[in-house]
Design a protein around this motif. Sequence first.
Motif, PDB file in Angstrom:
ATOM      1  N   HIS A 142      -1.725 -36.040  19.100  1.00 34.44           N
ATOM      2  CA  HIS A 142      -0.284 -36.264  19.098  1.00 34.44           C
ATOM      3  C   HIS A 142       0.291 -36.216  20.499  1.00 34.44           C
ATOM      4  O   HIS A 142      -0.149 -35.425  21.324  1.00 34.44           O
ATOM      5  CB  HIS A 142       0.426 -35.191  18.264  1.00 34.44           C
ATOM      6  N   SER A 143       1.284 -37.085  20.754  1.00 32.10           N
ATOM      7  CA  SER A 143       2.063 -36.989  21.991  1.00 32.10           C
ATOM      8  C   SER A 143       3.486 -37.336  21.620  1.00 32.10           C
ATOM      9  O   SER A 143       3.760 -38.469  21.242  1.00 32.10           O
ATOM     10  CB  SER A 143       1.577 -37.990  23.041  1.00 32.10           C
ATOM     11  N   LEU A 144       4.378 -36.365  21.693  1.00 31.10           N
ATOM     12  CA  LEU A 144       5.773 -36.665  21.408  1.00 31.10           C
ATOM     13  C   LEU A 144       6.725 -35.736  22.142  1.00 31.10           C
ATOM     14  O   LEU A 144       6.346 -34.643  22.539  1.00 31.10           O
ATOM     15  CB  LEU A 144       6.078 -36.710  19.905  1.00 31.10           C
ATOM     16  N   LEU A 145       7.935 -36.260  22.345  1.00 30.06           N
ATOM     17  CA  LEU A 145       8.981 -35.512  23.019  1.00 30.06           C
ATOM     18  C   LEU A 145      10.108 -35.298  22.019  1.00 30.06           C
ATOM     19  O   LEU A 145      10.539 -36.253  21.362  1.00 30.06           O
ATOM     20  CB  LEU A 145       9.491 -36.305  24.231  1.00 30.06           C
ATOM     21  N   LEU A 146      10.545 -34.044  21.899  1.00 27.25           N
ATOM     22  CA  LEU A 146      11.579 -33.752  20.906  1.00 27.25           C
ATOM     23  C   LEU A 146      12.730 -32.954  21.498  1.00 27.25           C
ATOM     24  O   LEU A 146      12.549 -32.183  22.438  1.00 27.25           O
ATOM     25  CB  LEU A 146      11.004 -32.928  19.747  1.00 27.25           C
ATOM     26  N   LEU A 147      13.895 -33.151  20.904  1.00 30.82           N
ATOM     27  CA  LEU A 147      15.060 -32.338  21.210  1.00 30.82           C
ATOM     28  C   LEU A 147      15.217 -31.378  20.040  1.00 30.82           C
ATOM     29  O   LEU A 147      15.373 -31.809  18.905  1.00 30.82           O
ATOM     30  CB  LEU A 147      16.294 -33.228  21.342  1.00 30.82           C
ATOM     31  N   VAL A 148      15.112 -30.078  20.338  1.00 26.10           N
ATOM     32  CA  VAL A 148      15.136 -29.087  19.268  1.00 26.10           C
ATOM     33  C   VAL A 148      16.406 -28.264  19.396  1.00 26.10           C
ATOM     34  O   VAL A 148      16.625 -27.599  20.408  1.00 26.10           O
ATOM     35  CB  VAL A 148      13.880 -28.179  19.350  1.00 26.10           C
ATOM     36  N   LYS A 149      17.258 -28.322  18.381  1.00 24.99           N
ATOM     37  CA  LYS A 149      18.549 -27.629  18.450  1.00 24.99           C
ATOM     38  C   LYS A 149      18.512 -26.264  17.786  1.00 24.99           C
ATOM     39  O   LYS A 149      19.302 -25.393  18.101  1.00 24.99           O
ATOM     40  CB  LYS A 149      19.627 -28.484  17.798  1.00 24.99           C
ATOM     41  N   SER A 150      17.637 -26.125  16.806  1.00 28.08           N
ATOM     42  CA  SER A 150      17.504 -24.833  16.118  1.00 28.08           C
ATOM     43  C   SER A 150      16.168 -24.860  15.388  1.00 28.08           C
ATOM     44  O   SER A 150      15.419 -25.831  15.498  1.00 28.08           O
ATOM     45  CB  SER A 150      18.644 -24.652  15.112  1.00 28.08           C
ATOM     46  N   PHE A 151      15.891 -23.815  14.611  1.00 30.44           N
ATOM     47  CA  PHE A 151      14.629 -23.804  13.864  1.00 30.44           C
ATOM     48  C   PHE A 151      14.624 -24.821  12.726  1.00 30.44           C
ATOM     49  O   PHE A 151      13.586 -25.077  12.130  1.00 30.44           O
ATOM     50  CB  PHE A 151      14.341 -22.400  13.323  1.00 30.44           C
ATOM     51  N   THR A 152      15.789 -25.392  12.429  1.00 27.33           N
ATOM     52  CA  THR A 152      15.822 -26.361  11.331  1.00 27.33           C
ATOM     53  C   THR A 152      16.333 -27.742  11.737  1.00 27.33           C
ATOM     54  O   THR A 152      16.348 -28.652  10.925  1.00 27.33           O
ATOM     55  CB  THR A 152      16.697 -25.840  10.170  1.00 27.33           C
ATOM     56  N   GLU A 153      16.759 -27.892  12.999  1.00 26.90           N
ATOM     57  CA  GLU A 153      17.258 -29.197  13.433  1.00 26.90           C
ATOM     58  C   GLU A 153      16.514 -29.661  14.671  1.00 26.90           C
ATOM     59  O   GLU A 153      16.575 -29.000  15.711  1.00 26.90           O
ATOM     60  CB  GLU A 153      18.729 -29.090  13.860  1.00 26.90           C
ATOM     61  N   PHE A 154      15.856 -30.789  14.544  1.00 26.20           N
ATOM     62  CA  PHE A 154      15.206 -31.349  15.725  1.00 26.20           C
ATOM     63  C   PHE A 154      15.069 -32.844  15.552  1.00 26.20           C
ATOM     64  O   PHE A 154      15.112 -33.360  14.430  1.00 26.20           O
ATOM     65  CB  PHE A 154      13.833 -30.707  15.975  1.00 26.20           C
ATOM     66  N   ALA A 155      14.921 -33.545  16.665  1.00 24.98           N
ATOM     67  CA  ALA A 155      14.824 -34.997  16.610  1.00 24.98           C
ATOM     68  C   ALA A 155      13.764 -35.472  17.582  1.00 24.98           C
ATOM     69  O   ALA A 155      13.615 -34.927  18.675  1.00 24.98           O
ATOM     70  CB  ALA A 155      16.168 -35.612  16.971  1.00 24.98           C
ATOM     71  N   ARG A 156      13.046 -36.484  17.169  1.00 26.20           N
ATOM     72  CA  ARG A 156      12.056 -37.095  18.050  1.00 26.20           C
ATOM     73  C   ARG A 156      12.785 -37.984  19.044  1.00 26.20           C
ATOM     74  O   ARG A 156      13.557 -38.844  18.640  1.00 26.20           O
ATOM     75  CB  ARG A 156      11.128 -37.994  17.230  1.00 26.20           C
ATOM     76  N   LEU A 157      12.516 -37.815  20.319  1.00 26.67           N
ATOM     77  CA  LEU A 157      13.098 -38.721  21.315  1.00 26.67           C
ATOM     78  C   LEU A 157      12.108 -39.837  21.632  1.00 26.67           C
ATOM     79  O   LEU A 157      12.483 -40.980  21.825  1.00 26.67           O
ATOM     80  CB  LEU A 157      13.448 -37.962  22.599  1.00 26.67           C
ATOM     81  N   GLY A 158      10.852 -39.486  21.719  1.00 26.50           N
ATOM     82  CA  GLY A 158       9.841 -40.495  22.044  1.00 26.50           C
ATOM     83  C   GLY A 158       8.476 -40.074  21.533  1.00 26.50           C
ATOM     84  O   GLY A 158       8.233 -38.902  21.262  1.00 26.50           O
TER      85      GLY A 158
END
Lengths: 348, 144
Positions: A142-158
């Motif tokens: 796996h290779s991915l970049l994520l924005l993690v806002k909390s333990f339950t909210e996160f989004a894949r950026l790339g």
Amino acid sequence: MIVLGIESSCDETSVAVLRESGEFETEVLSNVISSQDFHKLFGGVVPELSSRAHIQQVLPLVKEALKKAGTTLEEVEVITATAGPGLIGALLVGFMFAKSLALATKKVFIPVNHIEGHIFSGFLGGEKPEFPMLVLVVSGGHSLLLLVKSFTEFARLGTTVDDAAGEAFDKVSKLIGLGYPGGPKIQRYAERGNPLAIPFPVSELKGRYDFSFSGLKTAVLRYVEKHYPERHIPEQDLPNIAASFQYAVIRALTRSVKRALKEYRVKSVSLVGGVAANKPLREAIAEIGNNQNVRVFIPGFEFCGDNAAMIAFRGYTLYKSGYGSDFEAETFPALPEAGWGEIVNGEQ
Amino acid sequence: MTKEISKTVLTEFDTLNFAKELIPEIEAGDVIALIGDLGSGKTYFIKAFCQCLGISYVTSPTFTIVNTYTKGNNKIYHFDFYRINSLSELINTGYNDYINDPEAIVFIEWADLFKKALPGKRVEIIITMNKDHTREIKFIRRDE
């Protein structure tokens, strides 16, 4: 609260025991891995993929993990296991074992996404990262970049559009005759080489935060074909090739991190996954953190590769966030096409 | 009875066009064995083929051994034998279930590493890299 975690998504069987030490904080009491070979943790060498191996290892490892933790099954409150993504035969062993154990002993059972395990593994060190956090997951698969806002909210950026970073290390290592395991071998040769000797390309992609390593692999192949038609590379030329390749991988990864830091205001950056064991990459990410005044969190080596401590921690954070026992859950070999870490554009 | 189609390609765009040409040649239930050296573009060929079916998230299964992609009625299993050490290890991944799924197209990278595991009735995609940076992609349907 004591949490037991089981990981069996691919090559390793691993079992860990954690104890809650604060709000969303744990202490790792034990984290045992079927093959303790450090090199394997770096991504892809001599795999033992048979589910039979996992079957043989899971029970002794659970016993060993509990013993090392100085606790007993009775003390365990929550049992967690990797549900996916991974190899179905391998996943099923750890998952069904954990589910059955929880059912039989009337404990909470929490299924865990393997990648989410990696995402929060930066919490397994001494200090606690703060949200929002940028997380770079780099491993063999796996290779991915994520924005993690909390333990339950996160989004894949790339994500990678072709090969994973760890795979690129392994394949290029094979191409230039260094063999397995690619990560440590390339790193060792690169130490004596000039990273600027050969300008290997970093491709520009449609997604601003995406990575591609297939083109880089081809570029190394072309370079080798052109300069060494017999495919024999003299020992003294290897350091420059290794260093230049490694530098191109690091440039591709750090480029996305730098871009994301410009766009999103975060408090922490975390580098996780097997390739996080690569020293120059750790240094490059630490330097970015220094320059941008953002704190950097990189887990210790034992939590970089696949391990059960990160699964137990992820299960624990889900439980603390209000997720209850889920005995209906099933294993899933692949991430869903949609509905997990949806890619966000623009605003935070 | 065998059927052969070949094409010499230079760019990724050429590969995409050739993959498009091969779409009518391939149907659910087919097992497609890809053979070619490191960096010859096996993964890219599968990516191009899947792109023609509207599947945009194809990545290398070297580490994961098998990826599954679905879109509408299309189901693809994407195998890679590169990291497999033995036939028994391969069987343990559930390989037989995957290749006997009549609803799926199965791609296998590094298929020549375990020729014994391949069905007699199969498609081969053989990619050869030429000195002038072109590649020859050969499609062969075998009905043995």
